[in-house]
Scaffold this active site. Structure first.
Site, short mmCIF file in Angstrom:
data_model
loop_
_atom_site.label_atom_id
_atom_site.label_comp_id
_atom_site.label_asym_id
_atom_site.label_seq_id
_atom_site.Cartn_x
_atom_site.Cartn_y
_atom_site.Cartn_z
N ASP A 204 18.92 -31.48 46.72
CA ASP A 204 18.62 -30.25 45.99
C ASP A 204 18.46 -29.12 47.00
O ASP A 204 18.67 -29.33 48.20
CB ASP A 204 17.33 -30.42 45.15
N ASP A 206 15.51 -26.22 48.06
CA ASP A 206 14.11 -25.87 47.82
C ASP A 206 13.78 -24.48 48.37
O ASP A 206 14.16 -24.16 49.50
CB ASP A 206 13.20 -26.89 48.52
N ASP A 301 14.73 -26.16 43.37
CA ASP A 301 13.29 -26.07 43.16
C ASP A 301 12.79 -24.72 43.66
O ASP A 301 13.06 -24.34 44.80
CB ASP A 301 12.55 -27.17 43.95
P1 8DG Z 1 16.61 -33.61 50.14
O1 8DG Z 1 16.32 -32.69 49.01
O2 8DG Z 1 17.46 -33.01 51.19
O3 8DG Z 1 17.12 -34.92 49.68
O4 8DG Z 1 15.23 -33.93 50.90
P2 8DG Z 1 13.94 -33.05 50.90
O5 8DG Z 1 14.23 -31.61 50.72
O6 8DG Z 1 13.15 -33.45 52.09
O7 8DG Z 1 13.18 -33.65 49.66
P3 8DG Z 1 12.61 -32.95 48.35
O8 8DG Z 1 12.44 -34.05 47.35
O9 8DG Z 1 13.41 -31.79 47.90
O10 8DG Z 1 11.17 -32.52 48.77
C1 8DG Z 1 10.91 -31.48 49.69
C2 8DG Z 1 9.45 -31.39 49.93
O11 8DG Z 1 8.79 -30.90 48.79
C3 8DG Z 1 8.83 -32.74 50.27
O12 8DG Z 1 8.07 -32.64 51.42
C4 8DG Z 1 7.94 -33.04 49.15
C5 8DG Z 1 7.68 -31.69 48.54
N1 8DG Z 1 7.44 -31.80 47.11
C6 8DG Z 1 8.29 -32.11 46.09
N2 8DG Z 1 7.64 -32.09 44.90
C7 8DG Z 1 6.38 -31.78 45.20
C8 8DG Z 1 5.24 -31.59 44.43
O13 8DG Z 1 5.24 -31.71 43.21
N3 8DG Z 1 4.10 -31.26 45.12
C9 8DG Z 1 4.09 -31.12 46.49
N4 8DG Z 1 2.96 -30.81 47.11
N5 8DG Z 1 5.16 -31.28 47.22
C10 8DG Z 1 6.28 -31.60 46.60
O14 8DG Z 1 9.48 -32.35 46.21
MN MN Z 2 15.09 -30.92 48.93
MN MN Z 3 12.98 -30.60 45.98
#
Ligand code: 8DG
Ligand code: MN
Ligand code: MN
Length: 377
Positions: A204, A206, A301
């Site tokens: 995704d 972020d 996100d």
């Molecule tokens: P990717 O998308 O490249 O596969 O990996 P990523 O960017 O490291 O993973 P991610 O699932 O998008 O998560 C990014 C960061 O955001 C990770 O450290 C965890 C954090 N995160 C969520 N959801 C939530 C949440 O609901 N609360 C908190 N505190 N952090 C969150 O993804």
């Molecule tokens: Mn991510």
């Molecule tokens: Mn994410």
């Protein structure tokens, strides 16, 4: 091969947040195997075992060279009996029977496919499997009640399971920045998650958004969502309001690992590369008649933070997930502090520790600063 100078003993500190983990993983075969076992444990509802395998994999990711012999691993932290056995099997036989049989198992494959649908968690996937739904075809046909997220997830399954590239992330960033600038001038958008850590692809994209004047950021998510909707950018979105109140349910309280920012978990409709910028010169080649939509679905996100919490939010949303988990574990067990994406609370001094940058948070925690590109644990 234990040939003299080739033979290296390794040493790493025990918490992932105490060490540097770049994307240059010299032990990918081993860490892929351990990650698969971690996935399997988590898919079986055994989170503890999942974390154990993830910690073991993270230790190997931090090593400067490929492991060639298990004796090199003596004294390394987080490598339990089970993980060591898997590593040994792979080093000696080229593969681990446990890993390969897990990879092939019907249950593992079904859980992977079903939880690969956006909006579907382990519990739902498990229930469907018990009802005889093991693949997407069955899911589409036998139609159990799907919520809005799951409907979107199923509809865009192929797109959402294709890695997002850095170029696509940049194109999304441009759209988000335009949306934010037009609904709240002066607001700042930062790319977080894996792309901030330097990853070349992600599942995704972020973003963390703030405004230098505290309070101005309130209610920003719904406005950004309206703008995106009016531009036809959103295929799906779910917005959550900010529900964080310092002191009431701050990091001192147990229920705080849930995030309480204004957030939007969404699916963007991103025009394809060919259609972006340069007009539609290749129309025929990638038009709908070629079996190719002129756009693709991408998970995005959005998180909005008050500027006073920005450093904590940035640290919390940059990841990796294991790095975050280890930071919180370090804070609690080594420093008697509670870290969240909102704040840092010192349980002994009974007060919140302010920070305007990630560097200050690491300093409060008594840790050497680890830059985002070295947080790939
Ligand atoms: P990717 O998308 O490249 O596969 O990996 P990523 O960017 O490291 O993973 P991610 O699932 O998008 O998560 C990014 C960061 O955001 C990770 O450290 C965890 C954090 N995160 C969520 N959801 C939530 C949440 O609901 N609360 C908190 N505190 N952090 C969150 O993804
Ligand atoms: Mn991510
Ligand atoms: Mn994410």
């Amino acid at each position: 091969q234990r040939r003299g100078a080739e033979f290296v003993m390794f040493s790493v500190p025990s918490y992932a947040c105490q060490r540097r983990t770049s994307l240059d993983n010299r032990n990918a075969v081993l860490t892929d195997a351990l990650s698969l076992l971690a996935d399997n444990a988590e898919l079986s509802g055994d989170e503890g075992r999942g974390v154990a395998f993830r910690r073991a994999a993270a230790v190997l990711k931090a090593l400067p060279k490929p492991v060639t012999d298990t004796t090199q691993l003596r004294g390394l932290p987080c490598l339990g009996e089970h993980s060591l056995r898997v590593i040994k099997d792979i080093l000696e036989d080229g593969a681990s029977d446990e890993v390969e049989s897990t990879r092939r198992s019907e249950r593992y494959k079904a859980l992977k496919v079903l939880t690969g649908v956006f909006g579907v968690g382990v519990k739902t996937a498990d229930r469907w499997i018990r009802e005889g739904i093991r693949d997407l075809q069955r899911l589409r046909d036998s139609g159990p009640a799907l919520n809005r997220a799951q409907q979107a997830g199923l509809q865009h399954y192929d797109d959402l399971n294709q890695p997002v590239t850095r170029a696509e992330a940049d194109a999304i960033a441009e759209i988000v920045e335009r949306a934010v600038a037009s609904v709240l001038p002066g607001a700042q958008t930062t790319l977080t998650g894996g792309f901030r850590r330097g990853k070349l692809t992600g599942h995704d994209v972020d973003f963390l958004i703030t405004h230098p004047e505290e309070g101005r950021e309130e209610g920003l998510v719904p406005k950004v969502v309206s703008w995106l909707e009016s531009e036809g950018v959103l295929l799906y979105q779910k917005t959550a309001r900010n529900s964080y109140l310092e002191g009431r349910d701050g990091p001192g309280r147990p229920s705080s690992s849930m995030d309480r920012f204004e957030t939007c978990f969404s699916i963007f409709k991103l025009p394809r590369e060919e259609k972006r910028g340069a007009g539609q010169t290749h129309g025929a080649a990638c038009g709908p008649e070629a079996g190719h939509k002129p756009w693709r679905a991408v998970r995005v996100d959005l998180v909005v933070s008050p500027v006073s919490q920005f450093a904590f939010a940035l640290l919390g949303w940059t990841g990796s997930k294991l790095f975050e988990r280890e930071l919180r574990r370090w804070a609690r067990h080594e420093k008697a502090m509670s870290l969240s994406s909102h704040a840092l609370y010192d349980n002994k001094q009974r007060r919140y520790l302010r920070a305007a940058s990630e560097e200050e948070i690491f300093a409060h925690l008594g840790l050497e600063f680890i830059p985002p590109s070295e947080r790939n644990a």
